[in-house]
Design an enzyme around this catalytic site. Structure first.
Site, mmCIF file in Angstrom:
data_model
loop_
_atom_site.group_PDB
_atom_site.id
_atom_site.type_symbol
_atom_site.label_atom_id
_atom_site.label_comp_id
_atom_site.label_asym_id
_atom_site.label_seq_id
_atom_site.Cartn_x
_atom_site.Cartn_y
_atom_site.Cartn_z
ATOM 1 C CB ALA A 54 -25.410 43.097 58.142
ATOM 2 C CB CYS A 55 -26.973 39.715 61.775
ATOM 3 S SG CYS A 55 -27.437 38.129 62.485
ATOM 4 N N PRO A 56 -29.822 38.941 59.944
ATOM 5 C CG PRO A 56 -30.326 37.019 58.712
ATOM 6 C CD PRO A 56 -29.249 38.044 58.917
#
Length: 350
Positions: A54-56
């Site tokens: 989920a984390c860019p």
């Protein structure tokens, strides 16, 4: 060993300024794996990468690892997208390990008990290195003093501690430090930070980070109208600037060369219409309303499988819409707009 070399620890207050601007905590573990480092040498199977899909910031690291073919050199563990309460006696919510194959009947809910996230359990696993329950546990093992329990983490299995938790530095390590372990010459030759473009890359990274990568968070987490109004202007001025650059150049720092600056920008752009437009109130224009940016995204998505394969929109949407109960109390996840279908459409960047 943890105190035998110069770990550069930096801290910054978590929260907001007096005028309502969101403050991001600076990464505290900043050692750089290299042949010249007194402790951390580039060695196969010595390091492990902890990430969230989920984390860019974490996904940019995962993308470089895949582009360079380093899956058999550096292990990867993916956390559950929904934050969980990490300590019984504290109100801290953070990344948790979860193995859905071992717990097929267990459904993790939001930190305050809402939601049903069965779509986003694939790829999640338990921690195979330290048997930790939360990412926070790895920081405790490393004697952390910053209180920023974030991903990505580059972990040293040998000395049992965090080497680095700054994504911009991890991608540069993966880009060149482990070249001896790339399986093909083509992968070894990939260079996302070429010498002749370093100055331009650094300059572009600075304003893209401030106004776009972190700019969406500064809009979404602003606690006053004045802070939001200021940050939303900076965000869209920067997006307009990107659109203008891409109208004349295939990539953000070069006509023909894909660099880390493109990767860092891309990972924010692909989340924009699905999440930031709604969740972070970045609704002045959608990315889909920018012709050149839209085609730029499609081009990169279709051209680079190592990048494409690190996008999991279920993880992305579940994390954002369920982890911050002050922004979305009941953890209801919007259905649209299905940007993954748009990424596959033809582009005009020959």
């Amino acid at each position: 060993i943890i105190n035998n070399f110069s770990k550069r620890k930096m801290s910054l207050s978590i929260g907001h300024t007096s005028d309502g601007n969101y403050i991001r905590t600076i990464s505290g573990f900043r050692e750089f794996v290299s042949n010249d480092h007194p402790v951390f040498k580039p060695t196969k199977n010595r390091y492990h990468l902890y990430i969230s899909l989920a984390c860019p910031w974490a996904c940019r690291c995962y993308a470089v690892l895949k582009m360079k073919g380093l899956e058999d050199c550096i292990g990867v563990t993916i956390v559950h997208p929904t934050w969980q309460k990490t300590r019984e006696n504290e109100e801290h919510f953070g990344w948790a390990f979860f193995d859905y194959k071992e717990n097929p009947d267990v459904i993790l809910k939001s930190p305050i008990g809402h939601g049903d996230f069965t779509k986003a359990v694939e790829h999640c696993t338990k921690d195979p290195i330290n048997n930790a329950k939360f990412i926070r546990d790895l920081y405790d093992l490393s004697n952390d003093t910053t209180g920023k329990y974030s991903v990505p983490i580059l972990w040293d299995i040998e000395t049992k501690q965090i080497v680095n938790n700054e994504s911009s530095e991890i991608i540069r390590m993966l880009n060149s430090t482990f070249n001896d372990y790339c399986p093909t010459q083509e992968q070894k030759n990939i260079n996302l930070y070429p010498e002749e473009l370093k100055t331009n890359i650094d300059e572009v990274n600075e304003w893209i980070y401030s106004d776009i990568n972190n700019g969406v968070y500064r809009c979404g987490f602003a606690s006053t109208q004045q802070a939001y109004d200021s940050n939303i202007i900076s965000l869209y001025n920067a997006l307009d600037k990107v659109e203008d650059i891409l109208s004349k150049s295939r990539y953000i720092t070069s006509t023909n060369t894909f660099t880390e600056a493109d990767l860092r920008l891309f990972k924010t752009l692909i989340r924009f219409d699905e999440v930031y437009v709604v969740y972070f109130k970045c609704n002045v224009k959608r990315i889909k309303d920018y012709h050149h940016i839209t085609n730029y995204i499609r081009d990169i998505y279709q051209r680079y499988p190592g990048i494409r394969d690190t996008i999991d929109m279920d993880h992305i949407k579940v994390h954002y819409y369920t982890s911050h109960h002050k922004l979305n109390h009941y953890a209801v996840i919007p259905k649209g707009p299905n940007c993954m279908d748009d990424f596959k459409l033809p582009h005009d960047r020959a």
